[in-house]
Design an enzyme around this catalytic site. Structure first.
Site, PDB file in Angstrom:
ATOM      1  N   SER A 275       0.844  -1.188   0.000  1.00 16.41           N
ATOM      2  CA  SER A 275       0.000   0.000   0.000  1.00 16.41           C
ATOM      3  C   SER A 275       0.881   1.241   0.000  1.00 16.41           C
ATOM      4  O   SER A 275       2.005   1.222   0.513  1.00 16.41           O
ATOM      5  CB  SER A 275      -0.902  -0.002   1.243  1.00 16.41           C
ATOM      6  OG  SER A 275      -1.482   1.265   1.450  1.00 16.41           O
ATOM      7  N   LYS A 281      -0.404  -3.749   4.943  1.00 15.77           N
ATOM      8  CA  LYS A 281      -1.308  -4.381   3.986  1.00 15.77           C
ATOM      9  C   LYS A 281      -0.570  -5.255   2.979  1.00 15.77           C
ATOM     10  O   LYS A 281       0.552  -4.963   2.571  1.00 15.77           O
ATOM     11  CB  LYS A 281      -2.116  -3.311   3.232  1.00 15.77           C
ATOM     12  CG  LYS A 281      -3.126  -2.581   4.099  1.00 15.77           C
ATOM     13  CD  LYS A 281      -4.084  -1.769   3.237  1.00 15.77           C
ATOM     14  CE  LYS A 281      -5.059  -2.657   2.512  1.00 15.77           C
ATOM     15  NZ  LYS A 281      -5.993  -1.871   1.670  1.00 15.77           N
ATOM     16  N   ASN A 283      -2.140  -6.426  -0.309  1.00 18.08           N
ATOM     17  CA  ASN A 283      -3.317  -6.375  -1.185  1.00 18.08           C
ATOM     18  C   ASN A 283      -3.264  -7.471  -2.253  1.00 18.08           C
ATOM     19  O   ASN A 283      -2.196  -7.790  -2.772  1.00 18.08           O
ATOM     20  CB  ASN A 283      -3.403  -5.011  -1.868  1.00 18.08           C
ATOM     21  CG  ASN A 283      -3.621  -3.880  -0.879  1.00 18.08           C
ATOM     22  OD1 ASN A 283      -4.416  -3.997   0.036  1.00 18.08           O
ATOM     23  ND2 ASN A 283      -2.897  -2.779  -1.056  1.00 18.08           N
ATOM     24  N   ARG A 314     -19.395  -4.125 -47.689  1.00 14.10           N
ATOM     25  CA  ARG A 314     -18.268  -3.558 -46.940  1.00 14.10           C
ATOM     26  C   ARG A 314     -18.798  -2.715 -45.798  1.00 14.10           C
ATOM     27  O   ARG A 314     -19.657  -1.875 -46.001  1.00 14.10           O
ATOM     28  CB  ARG A 314     -17.392  -2.683 -47.859  1.00 14.10           C
ATOM     29  CG  ARG A 314     -16.108  -2.138 -47.210  1.00 14.10           C
ATOM     30  CD  ARG A 314     -15.101  -3.252 -46.881  1.00 14.10           C
ATOM     31  NE  ARG A 314     -14.930  -4.160 -48.009  1.00 14.10           N
ATOM     32  CZ  ARG A 314     -14.119  -3.924 -49.050  1.00 14.10           C
ATOM     33  NH1 ARG A 314     -13.432  -2.796 -49.121  1.00 14.10           N
ATOM     34  NH2 ARG A 314     -14.012  -4.796 -50.031  1.00 14.10           N
TER      35      ARG A 314
END
Length: 447
Positions: A275, A281, A283, A314
Site C-alpha cells: 500500500s 497491507k 493487497n 463492406r
C-alpha cells in the site's frame, strides 16, 4: 494517452513487444507476398515476379509515420501501405502487387496473422493453469472449508471442489479458444475475385484463396467473409469466455484473502501488494489486475458484437471499429492469464483458517444435518428450532455444537453422544465433494 501507465500494465508485456506497428506492416507484407506466390504458381503473374517482389520488399524500410498518416485519408492502413510498397518496386512489377485484392483482404488477413501467435500463447498459459490446478485439487481433495452462498456461510465442502470449478471454467475456455478458426480473407472489391487482370483468372479466385490460406497457415473459409463477421464473433466471445473464467478465479481468491477470512493468500513477492500509505497491507494485486483486464475485455467485446452486422459488401465504420478491441482483448487476456497462472502455481492455502471459519457460527452451519437427525425424535418443526437454539448457545458460550445439543433440555438423553458428534462434524458432511474432485481431475486430464 499515457498508455504505459494506464493501459499497458494490464496487458502481457511479451505480447506488447510482439504486437506493434511494424508487426502489423510485416503481417500485411506477408499477405501480399504470399498472394504473389500463389498467383505465380497458377500462372497469374509472370514467372519470377514473386521472388523479385520479395527481394525488393522483405527488407524495405517502410515509413511508419506516413502509413499512420495515410489512415486518416484512406480509412485503413492497407491503402498507404500498398502505395509505399508499389513505389519500392520496379515499374513493371507494380501492376502485379496486390492483384485482385482489396484493403479489407489485407487488414483482415494481417490481423489473423498477428493474433495467431497470441492464441498459441493463450493456450500455453491455460495449460499452465490446468497443471497448477490439478496439483491443488489433488492436495486439497479432502481439505474441508465452508461453502458460501449469497456471501454467507452455508454448508461445508472441500477446497478441492472450489479449485475444480476454477479449473473446469478455464479449461472449457481453452478448448473453446482452440477450436476457433483464423481464416484468411481474399475476395477483392465485392468478394467475388473480379479484380484479377489476366483472362480466366477470375475463376481461380477461390483456388487462390485456399492456396493463400495454406501458405499463411490460416484456415480457408467457405467464401470471403467481408461482411460475414462470424469469425470475429467466434473469436471475440471465446476471448471473453476465458476472461470470465479468469475473473471468477480472481474474485473468489480476493474474497478468501480478506483479513477476517484468510483462507488463501496470493504468492509472496517483494513489493507485491504493498500500500502507498499502510505498511501492514498485503493487497491481492494479481486478482485486481485480472479483474481489471477482464472488465476491459467485456467492454471491448461488446464493441465487436455491436459491429457484427455489417452493411452490404463492406462495413462503414463497423469493420473499422473491430481492429483495436480485437487486438486489445487478446493482449489483455494474455496479461490476465499470466497473473492467473502465477496465482495458481504459488497460491498459499491456509487449512487452519478454513477450520477456524467452519467454527465461526458455533457449529450453526451443521444445523441442517442436526435437524434431520432430530426430526424422527422431536418432529420436524421442533427439530429445526432446537438445532438453531443449540447453534446459538454454542456461538455465545464458545463451546462445541455437539456439547450444546447434548445439554439442550429437549435432546438430553434422547440421542447417543457419538451420533450428535458425527452430525455436527463438517468433515462427515461433504456430500460428493471428493468424488467431484476425482471426476474433475479425470476430465481435465483428457487433453
Amino acid at each position: 494517452m499515457p498508455d504505459a501507465l494506464l493501459r499497458h500494465p494490464f496487458m502481457s508485456q511479451t505480447a506488447l513487444a510482439e504486437c506493434h506497428d511494424q508487426a502489423m506492416v510485416q503481417a500485411m507484407l506477408a499477405f501480399e507476398l504470399a498472394l504473389a506466390d500463389v498467383q505465380e504458381a497458377r500462372g497469374g503473374v509472370p514467372e519470377g515476379t514473386s521472388a523479385e517482389m520479395r527481394r525488393c520488399l522483405e527488407n524495405h524500410a517502410f515509413d511508419m509515420a506516413a502509413v499512420a498518416a495515410g489512415v486518416a485519408s484512406g480509412g485503413n492502413a492497407a491503402i498507404p501501405f500498398v502505395k509505399q510498397a508499389r513505389s519500392a518496386l520496379p515499374g513493371e512489377l507494380r501492376r502485379y502487387f496486390h492483384q485482385g485484392a482489396t484493403s479489407q483482404d489485407v487488414i483482415d488477413s494481417a490481423l489473423m496473422l498477428l493474433l495467431k501467435p497470441r492464441l498459441a500463447a493463450l493456450d500455453g498459459l491455460l495449460v499452465r493453469c490446468r497443471l497448477a490446478a490439478l496439483e491443488l485439487m489433488s492436495a486439497h481433495e479432502g481439505t474441508v472449508m465452508v461453502g458460501r452462498t449469497l456471501m454467507q456461510q452455508a454448508l461445508p465442502f472441500t477446497f478441492g471442489v472450489k479449485v475444480a470449478h476454477w479449473a473446469i471454467g478455464l479449461e472449457q475456455a481453452r478448448r473453446r479458444l482452440a477450436a476457433v478458426e483464423l481464416p484468411v480473407q481474399f475476395g477483392g472489391a465485392v468478394g467475388v475475385h473480379s479484380g484479377l487482370d489476366e483472362p480466366g483468372l477470375d475463376e481461380l479466385g477461390l483456388d487462390f484463396m485456399d492456396a493463400l490460406a495454406q501458405r499463411l497457415g490460416l484456415s480457408a473459409p467457405v467464401l470471403p467473409w467481408h461482411t460475414d463477421r462470424q469469425p470475429i464473433h467466434a473469436l471475440g466471445t471465446a476471448l471473453d469466455a476465458a476472461a470470465v473464467a479468469a475473473e471468477k478465479l480472481a474474485l473468489d481468491i480476493s474474497l478468501l484473502t480478506q483479513t477476517e477470512v484468510g483462507e488463501v493468500a496470493e504468492p509472496f513477492a517483494p513489493g507485491m501488494g504493498e500500500s502507498s500509505s499502510m505498511p501492514h497491507k498485503r493487497n491481492p494485486v494479481r486478482c485486481a489486475m485480472i479483474r481489471g483486464a477482464a472488465r476491459q475485455i467485456h467492454g471491448l467485446v461488446t464493441v465487436l458484437l455491436n459491429a457484427n452486422a455489417q452493411p452490404l459488401e463492406r462495413g462503414l465504420g463497423e469493420w473499422h471499429a473491430e481492429w483495436t478491441p480485437l487486438v486489445d482483448s487478446a493482449l489483455l487476456l494474455e496479461g490476465a492469464l499470466e497473473q492467473a497462472a502465477t496465482l495458481l502455481e504459488g497460491l498459499e492455502v491456509n487449512p487452519e483458517a478454513m477450520r477456524r471459519n467452519l467454527a465461526a457460527t458455533g457449529g450453526g452451519i451443521m444445523a441442517e444435518p442436526v435437524s434431520r437427525l432430530l426430526a424422527p425424535v422431536l418432529g420436524q418443526d421442533a427439530a429445526k428450532r432446537v438445532s438453531a437454539e443449540a447453534a446459538e448457545t454454542a456461538r455465545l458460550k464458545g463451546i462445541p455444537y455437539a456439547e450444546a445439543l447434548e445439554a439442550h433440555a429437549q435432546v438430553k438423553g434422547k440421542l447417543e453422544a457419538e451420533a450428535l458428534r458425527q452430525a455436527t462434524d463438517p468433515a462427515l458432511y461433504l456430500g460428493s465433494s471428493k468424488a467431484q474432485v476425482r471426476r474433475a481431475i479425470a476430465w481435465l486430464q483428457r487433453k
